[in-house]
Motif scaffolding. Structure first.
Motif, PDB file in Angstrom:
ATOM      1  N   ALA A   1       0.787  -1.230   0.000  1.00  0.00           N
ATOM      2  CA  ALA A   1       0.000   0.000   0.000  1.00  0.00           C
ATOM      3  C   ALA A   1       0.819   1.280   0.000  1.00  0.00           C
ATOM      4  CB  ALA A   1      -0.935   0.003   1.207  1.00  0.00           C
ATOM      5  N   MET A   2       2.125   1.203   0.301  1.00  0.00           N
ATOM      6  CA  MET A   2       2.913   2.442   0.326  1.00  0.00           C
ATOM      7  C   MET A   2       3.275   2.867  -1.098  1.00  0.00           C
ATOM      8  SD  MET A   2       4.890  -0.354   0.625  1.00  0.00           S
ATOM      9  CE  MET A   2       4.852  -0.637   2.389  1.00  0.00           C
ATOM     10  N   PRO A   3       3.726   4.110  -1.297  1.00  0.00           N
ATOM     11  CA  PRO A   3       4.143   4.535  -2.641  1.00  0.00           C
ATOM     12  C   PRO A   3       5.322   3.701  -3.152  1.00  0.00           C
ATOM     13  CG  PRO A   3       3.870   6.426  -1.177  1.00  0.00           C
ATOM     14  CD  PRO A   3       3.800   5.214  -0.316  1.00  0.00           C
ATOM     15  N   VAL A   4       5.248   3.310  -4.399  1.00  0.00           N
ATOM     16  CA  VAL A   4       6.303   2.487  -5.019  1.00  0.00           C
ATOM     17  C   VAL A   4       6.629   3.047  -6.398  1.00  0.00           C
ATOM     18  CG1 VAL A   4       6.978   0.195  -5.832  1.00  0.00           C
ATOM     19  CG2 VAL A   4       5.514   0.406  -3.801  1.00  0.00           C
ATOM     20  N   LEU A   5       7.911   3.291  -6.641  1.00  0.00           N
ATOM     21  CA  LEU A   5       8.399   3.661  -7.966  1.00  0.00           C
ATOM     22  C   LEU A   5       8.984   2.423  -8.625  1.00  0.00           C
ATOM     23  CD1 LEU A   5       9.110   5.881 -10.095  1.00  0.00           C
ATOM     24  CD2 LEU A   5      11.331   6.056  -8.955  1.00  0.00           C
ATOM     25  N   VAL A   6       8.494   2.093  -9.824  1.00  0.00           N
ATOM     26  CA  VAL A   6       8.987   0.949 -10.586  1.00  0.00           C
ATOM     27  C   VAL A   6       9.842   1.492 -11.729  1.00  0.00           C
ATOM     28  CG1 VAL A   6       8.357  -1.133 -11.840  1.00  0.00           C
ATOM     29  CG2 VAL A   6       6.857  -0.297 -10.013  1.00  0.00           C
ATOM     30  N   ALA A   7      11.154   1.254 -11.669  1.00  0.00           N
ATOM     31  CA  ALA A   7      12.084   1.848 -12.638  1.00  0.00           C
ATOM     32  C   ALA A   7      12.820   0.736 -13.397  1.00  0.00           C
ATOM     33  CB  ALA A   7      13.091   2.748 -11.923  1.00  0.00           C
ATOM     34  N   VAL A   8      12.640   0.704 -14.702  1.00  0.00           N
ATOM     35  CA  VAL A   8      13.201  -0.362 -15.536  1.00  0.00           C
ATOM     36  C   VAL A   8      13.827   0.247 -16.784  1.00  0.00           C
ATOM     37  CG1 VAL A   8      12.620  -2.367 -16.974  1.00  0.00           C
ATOM     38  CG2 VAL A   8      11.597  -2.121 -14.703  1.00  0.00           C
ATOM     39  N   GLY A   9      14.963  -0.283 -17.186  1.00  0.00           N
ATOM     40  CA  GLY A   9      15.633   0.183 -18.387  1.00  0.00           C
ATOM     41  C   GLY A   9      14.806  -0.043 -19.643  1.00  0.00           C
ATOM     42  N   GLU A  10      14.894   0.892 -20.559  1.00  0.00           N
ATOM     43  CA  GLU A  10      14.135   0.816 -21.815  1.00  0.00           C
ATOM     44  C   GLU A  10      14.468  -0.448 -22.602  1.00  0.00           C
ATOM     45  OE1 GLU A  10      13.232   3.871 -25.550  1.00  0.00           O
ATOM     46  OE2 GLU A  10      15.123   4.044 -24.432  1.00  0.00           O
ATOM     47  N   ALA A  11      15.728  -0.904 -22.518  1.00  0.00           N
ATOM     48  CA  ALA A  11      16.160  -2.093 -23.252  1.00  0.00           C
ATOM     49  C   ALA A  11      16.331  -3.306 -22.339  1.00  0.00           C
ATOM     50  CB  ALA A  11      17.480  -1.797 -23.981  1.00  0.00           C
TER      51      ALA A  11
ATOM     52  N   PHE B   1       8.794   4.446 -14.144  1.00  0.00           N
ATOM     53  CA  PHE B   1       9.815   5.278 -14.784  1.00  0.00           C
ATOM     54  C   PHE B   1      10.642   4.388 -15.692  1.00  0.00           C
ATOM     55  CE2 PHE B   1      14.168   7.008 -14.922  1.00  0.00           C
ATOM     56  CZ  PHE B   1      13.894   8.226 -15.529  1.00  0.00           C
ATOM     57  N   VAL B   2      10.719   4.751 -16.967  1.00  0.00           N
ATOM     58  CA  VAL B   2      11.532   4.011 -17.934  1.00  0.00           C
ATOM     59  C   VAL B   2      12.883   4.700 -18.039  1.00  0.00           C
ATOM     60  CG1 VAL B   2      11.742   3.244 -20.322  1.00  0.00           C
ATOM     61  CG2 VAL B   2       9.504   3.203 -19.182  1.00  0.00           C
ATOM     62  N   ILE B   3      13.948   3.953 -17.768  1.00  0.00           N
ATOM     63  CA  ILE B   3      15.306   4.487 -17.810  1.00  0.00           C
ATOM     64  C   ILE B   3      15.771   4.465 -19.268  1.00  0.00           C
ATOM     65  CG2 ILE B   3      17.642   4.274 -16.872  1.00  0.00           C
ATOM     66  CD1 ILE B   3      16.300   2.422 -14.666  1.00  0.00           C
ATOM     67  N   PRO B   4      15.962   5.631 -19.886  1.00  0.00           N
ATOM     68  CA  PRO B   4      16.210   5.667 -21.336  1.00  0.00           C
ATOM     69  C   PRO B   4      17.475   4.917 -21.748  1.00  0.00           C
ATOM     70  CG  PRO B   4      15.714   7.869 -20.474  1.00  0.00           C
ATOM     71  CD  PRO B   4      15.919   6.984 -19.284  1.00  0.00           C
ATOM     72  N   ARG B   5      17.325   4.119 -22.815  1.00  0.00           N
ATOM     73  CA  ARG B   5      18.456   3.496 -23.518  1.00  0.00           C
ATOM     74  C   ARG B   5      19.328   2.611 -22.629  1.00  0.00           C
ATOM     75  NH1 ARG B   5      18.393   8.704 -24.828  1.00  0.00           N
ATOM     76  NH2 ARG B   5      20.278   9.129 -23.616  1.00  0.00           N
ATOM     77  N   ARG B   6      18.759   2.011 -21.603  1.00  0.00           N
ATOM     78  CA  ARG B   6      19.554   1.164 -20.707  1.00  0.00           C
ATOM     79  C   ARG B   6      18.987  -0.250 -20.670  1.00  0.00           C
ATOM     80  NH1 ARG B   6      24.280   3.711 -20.339  1.00  0.00           N
ATOM     81  NH2 ARG B   6      24.155   5.723 -19.267  1.00  0.00           N
ATOM     82  N   ASN B   7      19.904  -1.252 -20.622  1.00  0.00           N
ATOM     83  CA  ASN B   7      19.489  -2.635 -20.419  1.00  0.00           C
ATOM     84  C   ASN B   7      19.582  -2.968 -18.929  1.00  0.00           C
ATOM     85  OD1 ASN B   7      22.191  -3.149 -19.807  1.00  0.00           O
ATOM     86  ND2 ASN B   7      22.641  -4.022 -21.820  1.00  0.00           N
ATOM     87  N   HIS B   8      19.409  -4.220 -18.583  1.00  0.00           N
ATOM     88  CA  HIS B   8      19.332  -4.604 -17.176  1.00  0.00           C
ATOM     89  C   HIS B   8      20.627  -4.287 -16.429  1.00  0.00           C
ATOM     90  CE1 HIS B   8      17.314  -6.748 -13.916  1.00  0.00           C
ATOM     91  NE2 HIS B   8      18.462  -7.331 -13.641  1.00  0.00           N
TER      92      HIS B   8
END
Length: 252
Positions: free
Chosen positions: A192-202, A222-229
Motif C-alpha cells: 500500500a505504500m508509494p512504489v516507484l517501478v524503474a526499468v531500463g528501456e532495453a 519510470f523508464v530508464i532511457p536506452r539502458r538494459n538490465h
C-alpha cells in the motif's frame, strides 16, 4: 565492514552519512559496494541529505555464504533486511532495491509495511509476478568448470559477472535456485505504500514497469532511457528519478 547476526547468519552492512535512512538492497551476484557505492548511489543520496545503508545479501559480498537453496527464499532475505533495521534502531526507512534486491524489497514491503516508508523497485517490472525462465541456465553457467564451457548468453553473462566480482559461485548457484520466487498478484495489490517501478528501456529481464505500477495501489513507473538490465543500475536519470520520488514522499 560491520556485521550482525540475522537468525544466526552473519550479514555485513555499511552506513554512510546522516539524514533520513535509505536502505539499499543489491541484485543477484552483486554486493552493497558494487551495486551502490561504485555506481555513485551512496554519494548521490548523501548529497541529497539522506543516510545510505547498504546490506550484503546472504551469500554475497562479505556476508556469510550458504549452500542450501532453502536458505535463499526472498522472504528470508527480506527478514535479514528488517533485522538490519532493528539492529540499527531504525523504525521506518525508504528502501531501494535493484533486480533481486527489488524482489526482496517487495517481500519486505508486503510482510512489514510499517517498516517501509516508500520503495523503489529497480530492474523489476511484471516479472516480479511472472517470474523468469532462465534460472537453470544461470545455475549451469555458475557451476561450469570454466567460462569457455558456458554457451547460453544469460548464463555466460552472469558467470562473467561472478568471476569479475570474485563471488562464491556455489553460493550464488544455491541462491539462484530459490531467490526468484514470484509474488502472487493478490499480494502485490496489498503493497500500500508509494512504489516507484524503474526499468531500463532495453531491459529484457524485468518485464513491463507500467503494468506492475498499475497493479500496485500507489505505483508509478519510470523508464530508464536506452539502458538494459546491467547498465541501468548506476544511470544518472535513474538516480534523479529515485531521489525526486524520495523527496516527494519525504514531504508527504
Amino acid at each position: 565492514m560491520p556485521s550482525f547476526l540475522s537468525d544466526g547468519i552473519t550479514i555485513a552492512y555499511e552506513v554512510f552519512g546522516e539524514g533520513e535512512p535509505v536502505l539499499l538492497i543489491h541484485g543477484f551476484g552483486s554486493s552493497g559496494f558494487i551495486n551502490w557505492v561504485a555506481t555513485g548511489w551512496v554519494e548521490a543520496l548523501n548529497k541529497a541529505g539522506y543516510q545510505a545503508i547498504t546490506i550484503d545479501d546472504r551469500g554475497h559480498g562479505q556476508s556469510e555464504k550458504l549452500y542450501d537453496p532453502n536458505d535463499y527464499y526472498p522472504t528470508l532475505m527480506a527478514a535479514d533486511a528488517e533485522r538490519l533495521l532493528d539492529h540499527l534502531g531504525i523504525e521506518r526507512a525508504f528502501v531501494i532495491g535493484y533486480s533481486m534486491g527489488a524482489r526482496i524489497t517487495a517481500f519486505l514491503a508486503l510482510k512489514s509495511p510499517q517498516r517501509v516508508r516508500a520503495a523503489v523497485l529497480g530492474g523489476m517490472g511484471m516479472n516480479l509476478i511472472n517470474g523468469l525462465s532462465d534460472s537453470r541456465e544461470i545455475i549451469d553457467g555458475l557451476n561450469a568448470e570454466k567460462l569457455s564451457d558456458v554457451s547460453h548468453p544469460t548464463g555466460r553473462q552472469f558467470r562473467i559477472f561472478a568471476d569479475h566480482s570474485k563471488a562464491d559461485r556455489q553460493a550464488l548457484a544455491a541462491c539462484m535456485s530459490t531467490s526468484r520466487q514470484p509474488m502472487v498478484i493478490e499480494d502485490v495489490r496489498k503493497i500500500a505504500m508509494p512504489v516507484l517501478v524503474a526499468v531500463g528501456e532495453a531491459d529484457d529481464m524485468a518485464g513491463s514497469p507500467e503494468e506492475l505500477a498499475r497493479i500496485l495501489p500507489h505505483g508509478e513507473a519510470f523508464v530508464i532511457p536506452r539502458r538494459n538490465h546491467m547498465l541501468a543500475t548506476g544511470d544518472a536519470k535513474f538516480k534523479e528519478a529515485a531521489i525526486a520520488f524520495l523527496g516527494k514522499n519525504a514531504l508527504a
